[in-house]
Write a protein that holds these residues in place. Sequence first.
Motif, short mmCIF file in Angstrom:
data_model
loop_
_atom_site.label_atom_id
_atom_site.label_comp_id
_atom_site.label_asym_id
_atom_site.label_seq_id
_atom_site.Cartn_x
_atom_site.Cartn_y
_atom_site.Cartn_z
N ASP A 1 41.07 47.68 31.93
CA ASP A 1 42.44 47.19 31.77
C ASP A 1 42.57 45.77 32.33
OD1 ASP A 1 45.12 47.16 31.10
OD2 ASP A 1 45.77 48.30 32.87
N CYS A 2 41.66 44.90 31.89
CA CYS A 2 41.61 43.53 32.41
C CYS A 2 41.79 42.52 31.28
CB CYS A 2 40.27 43.26 33.09
SG CYS A 2 39.95 44.27 34.53
N GLY A 3 42.27 41.34 31.64
CA GLY A 3 42.39 40.28 30.66
C GLY A 3 42.42 38.92 31.33
N ILE A 4 42.00 37.91 30.59
CA ILE A 4 42.06 36.52 31.05
C ILE A 4 42.87 35.73 30.03
CG2 ILE A 4 40.72 34.43 31.55
CD1 ILE A 4 38.43 36.19 32.44
N ASN A 5 43.93 35.11 30.50
CA ASN A 5 44.81 34.32 29.64
C ASN A 5 45.27 35.10 28.41
OD1 ASN A 5 44.66 32.15 31.40
ND2 ASN A 5 42.99 31.15 30.28
N GLY A 6 45.59 36.38 28.63
CA GLY A 6 46.14 37.21 27.58
C GLY A 6 45.14 37.88 26.66
N THR A 7 43.85 37.68 26.89
CA THR A 7 42.80 38.27 26.06
C THR A 7 41.98 39.24 26.88
OG1 THR A 7 42.67 36.27 24.70
CG2 THR A 7 40.82 37.80 24.58
N GLU A 8 41.70 40.40 26.31
CA GLU A 8 40.93 41.43 27.02
C GLU A 8 39.59 40.88 27.50
OE1 GLU A 8 39.00 45.84 26.06
OE2 GLU A 8 40.61 45.03 24.78
N ALA A 9 39.18 41.30 28.70
CA ALA A 9 37.94 40.79 29.29
C ALA A 9 37.15 41.92 29.93
CB ALA A 9 38.25 39.71 30.33
N ASP A 10 35.83 41.76 29.92
CA ASP A 10 34.92 42.71 30.56
C ASP A 10 34.43 42.07 31.85
OD1 ASP A 10 34.10 45.27 30.10
OD2 ASP A 10 32.28 44.74 29.01
N ILE A 11 34.90 42.58 33.00
CA ILE A 11 34.69 41.89 34.28
C ILE A 11 33.92 42.78 35.24
CG2 ILE A 11 35.85 40.85 36.27
CD1 ILE A 11 38.21 40.21 34.44
N VAL A 12 32.88 42.23 35.85
CA VAL A 12 32.11 42.93 36.87
C VAL A 12 32.73 42.67 38.24
CG1 VAL A 12 29.88 42.99 38.09
CG2 VAL A 12 29.94 42.92 35.58
N PHE A 13 32.87 43.72 39.04
CA PHE A 13 33.36 43.59 40.41
C PHE A 13 32.15 43.57 41.34
CE2 PHE A 13 34.93 45.64 44.40
CZ PHE A 13 35.76 44.61 44.79
N ASP A 14 31.96 42.44 42.02
CA ASP A 14 30.75 42.21 42.82
C ASP A 14 31.15 41.75 44.22
OD1 ASP A 14 28.37 41.48 43.94
OD2 ASP A 14 27.81 40.03 42.40
N GLU B 1 45.82 32.85 34.04
CA GLU B 1 46.26 34.22 34.32
C GLU B 1 45.08 35.17 34.27
OE1 GLU B 1 49.96 35.99 32.49
OE2 GLU B 1 48.48 37.33 31.58
N LEU B 2 44.93 35.96 35.30
CA LEU B 2 43.94 37.03 35.36
C LEU B 2 44.67 38.34 35.57
CD1 LEU B 2 41.00 38.13 35.68
CD2 LEU B 2 41.20 37.61 38.12
N LYS B 3 44.54 39.27 34.63
CA LYS B 3 45.18 40.58 34.73
C LYS B 3 44.15 41.61 35.12
CE LYS B 3 47.70 44.09 32.07
NZ LYS B 3 46.70 45.17 32.36
N LEU B 4 44.42 42.35 36.20
CA LEU B 4 43.57 43.44 36.65
C LEU B 4 44.46 44.66 36.84
CD1 LEU B 4 41.47 41.63 39.42
CD2 LEU B 4 40.87 41.91 37.01
N GLY B 5 44.39 45.61 35.92
CA GLY B 5 45.28 46.76 36.02
C GLY B 5 46.72 46.31 35.96
N ASN B 6 47.51 46.69 36.97
CA ASN B 6 48.93 46.31 36.98
C ASN B 6 49.22 45.10 37.87
OD1 ASN B 6 48.47 47.71 39.38
ND2 ASN B 6 50.55 48.52 39.49
N VAL B 7 48.19 44.31 38.17
CA VAL B 7 48.40 43.10 38.95
C VAL B 7 48.08 41.88 38.09
CG1 VAL B 7 46.06 43.08 39.91
CG2 VAL B 7 47.87 41.87 41.11
N VAL B 8 48.90 40.85 38.22
CA VAL B 8 48.67 39.58 37.53
C VAL B 8 48.45 38.51 38.58
CG1 VAL B 8 49.65 37.81 36.04
CG2 VAL B 8 50.01 40.22 35.50
N ILE B 9 47.34 37.78 38.46
CA ILE B 9 46.97 36.75 39.43
C ILE B 9 46.90 35.44 38.67
CG2 ILE B 9 45.34 36.09 41.23
CD1 ILE B 9 44.26 39.09 40.84
N ARG B 10 47.60 34.44 39.13
CA ARG B 10 47.67 33.17 38.42
C ARG B 10 46.84 32.10 39.13
NH1 ARG B 10 52.40 35.84 37.61
NH2 ARG B 10 53.05 36.00 35.42
N ASP B 11 46.42 31.14 38.33
CA ASP B 11 45.63 29.99 38.82
C ASP B 11 44.40 30.45 39.59
OD1 ASP B 11 47.58 28.48 37.68
OD2 ASP B 11 48.39 27.65 39.53
N VAL B 12 43.55 31.19 38.88
CA VAL B 12 42.35 31.75 39.50
C VAL B 12 41.16 30.83 39.25
CG1 VAL B 12 40.80 33.74 39.62
CG2 VAL B 12 43.25 34.08 39.18
N PRO B 13 40.53 30.31 40.31
CA PRO B 13 39.36 29.44 40.12
C PRO B 13 38.10 30.23 39.80
CG PRO B 13 39.88 29.63 42.46
CD PRO B 13 40.93 30.40 41.72
#
Length: 460
Positions: A154-167, A209-221
């Motif tokens: 349930d992740c997305g970057i700038n409104g597009t679904e993304a496959d993200i590894v948690f490391d 914008e980085l969306k992770l579940g029900n959290v939205v995080i903006r300006d992510v480097p």
Amino acid sequence: MNSGDWFALDSIYNAAPKDSIMPFLEVYSRGLIGNRLNRPDISIPAFEELLQSHTANLDLSNLLNSAVMLSMDLSKTGDNAKAASVLSSVFDATKQYLDSAAVEGMQRYIDQYMALSVYKPYSISFSGEEVTVPFRIKQVGKYEREALLMYLDDCGINGTEADIVFDTGAGVNIISDSLARAYNLIPLDAYNNVMGIGRQKGHYAIAKELKLGNVVIRDVPFLVVNMTLDNEEANMYIDCYSIVVGSELMLQLKDMTVDFTRRKITVPSTAPERSGTPANMFFSPQMNLLTQGIIHNDAMLVCIDTGDASYGSLNGDFFNRNKGLSTYAQPDTIRTAGIGGVKITEGYRLPDVSATIGGRTVSLPQIFVSSGLNAIATEYECNLGLKSLMQFGKIRFNLVDFTIETLPSEILFDVENKYKPPVFRFMPDKKPTLWQSIGLVALSVANGLCNVNAPSAPDL
């Protein structure tokens, strides 16, 4: 200080009467403790006082390290403009004494903070009483190597679904250059060196914008890197690390519980206040999360690394103290794919290993013991991978007190492709050949992402 034992320094500092400590060491101790144990409210005023009133006690190396640590902590709190200003001031006063590598390193930091100062990194908003990020455990690489990674759902970057590894072993967020373009990240005029198997130059970019579940995080480097390796076989598997988020994001979320049973990460809506509980984690110079642990009845520093797709590894220090393990452990060779190339490591597959972190002990089917040292991981002796961490069931990272706590699992977990943890089979009468033993193991690409001039233990 010289030994880098930040837990002991914190304990001694808190127990000692402050008027019994040399003023310079009192201030310096506060700065180092605050930086390594994630207490910027303590480290920032301490380093500011150090640079204003105690520079006569600092040699050039410690002066630069102090300025870098101060700027890092200012950046953590969102004050990138001040971070750039502080570092520029110290750099201007000292650059005539620096070699070209140090000049380049300091300039990279300054450029990074100046570029970030026009944004508001890690602005967080979410709905509900807590952040919930589901994840899945997925098998990657060669099937027979049974390597696992943790992918956020349930992740997305700038409104597009993304496959993200948690490391958790990644000091910065990374993304491949092709995906940075595909997700429309904003490139910044700031660069850094990426340390993996080798070294590679990457540039920073901003995800609005980085969306992770029900959290939205903006300006992510993110640090944008070219994932292509000079190895055809490795290139078949390295794209599993195309987008990685790590400890930098964890710091902003303040308090995270990773539940491997229910396959979800939860973050409370209100961050905890500092309780005074002694820290049992600290940062390495590469922003790795290190904790005190006991592995195979041996006390040591352990790197918590969900980006290591194996059970993990012990380095040459452990091997040298346990020469007899060659009589009961299986010889093995792994190839590690990472940024900059592929590395072949020889060692042993040690069976039936006990591991204690965060107050709880589990039994691991196996762990790899290298017969040599890891040049980019000199601060710790054990890299504890995802397959080992899953055995603990649930892990809470309190990034305010800077503690890690492990809790038992309630039910068995499932894995994509119906993966089952392998049982170690020791074959004393038949040693495998080199090529039978070699296989591509997906270890953390981002473990060791760093600026090569990051601060180290001060030389006093």
